[in-house]
Design a protein around this motif. Structure first.
Motif: not given
Length: 154
Positions: A26-39, A80-95
């Motif tokens: 799940s964390l790697l999926i979120v990482r990839d979504a931040f990196d632009g993966s959508r499908r 396609e799968y896009v980050l929601t505001p809740k998902g985008k709030a994970l940015f500091p966690v990924i960083v």
């Protein structure tokens, strides 16, 4: 099959967070979504994860409000799968995970990926935990306090 322990009613915010995004896929999926993966195929190629596992993790992230499944941006029949505001709030966690990994799991000079500021092209400053008045804090400077449930007015 072992039943997974759920923490969605725990009083601990860390436990509830781990319940939503705590496994590595799940964390790697979120990482990839931040990196632009959508499908689905993009996630599958990047991660090399079995399709059934990817399907289950994507479903959990959508059900948890971290990702949203939307019609494909090119008008095709795909989703396609896009980050929601809740998902985008994970940015500091990924960083934070990225910076911790860079610090602790790579030898000096060992090749690795690096997150950079798009505008400046430079690496990010290390994340810091700050007090309300701006002081840098460590774990020794903090304590956990329980927030009581609000009392109902009679």
């Amino acid at each position: 099959m072992v039943t997974r322990t759920r923490f969605d009613d725990s009083e601990c915010p860390v436990a509830r967070s781990v319940d939503a995004i705590g496994d590595w896929w799940s964390l790697l999926i979120v990482r990839d979504a931040f990196d632009g993966s959508r499908r689905f195929g993009e996630f599958q190629r990047s991660l090399g994860v079995a399709k059934n596992i990817l399907t289950a993790r994507l479903r959990t992230l959508v059900d948890g409000g971290v990702l949203e499944s939307v019609p494909a941006s090119d008008g095709s029949a795909y989703r396609e799968y896009v980050l929601t505001p809740k998902g985008k709030a994970l940015f500091p966690v990924i960083v934070a995970l990225r910076q911790w990994g860079e610090q602790n799991f790579f030898a000096p000079g060992e090749p690795h990926s690096q997150l950079v500021d798009r505008r400046q092209g430079q690496s990010l400053r290390a994340l810091e935990v700050l007090s309300a008045d701006g002081r840098r804090l460590t774990s020794d400077d903090t304590a956990v306090h329980k927030v009581p449930a609000p009392t109902s007015a009679s």
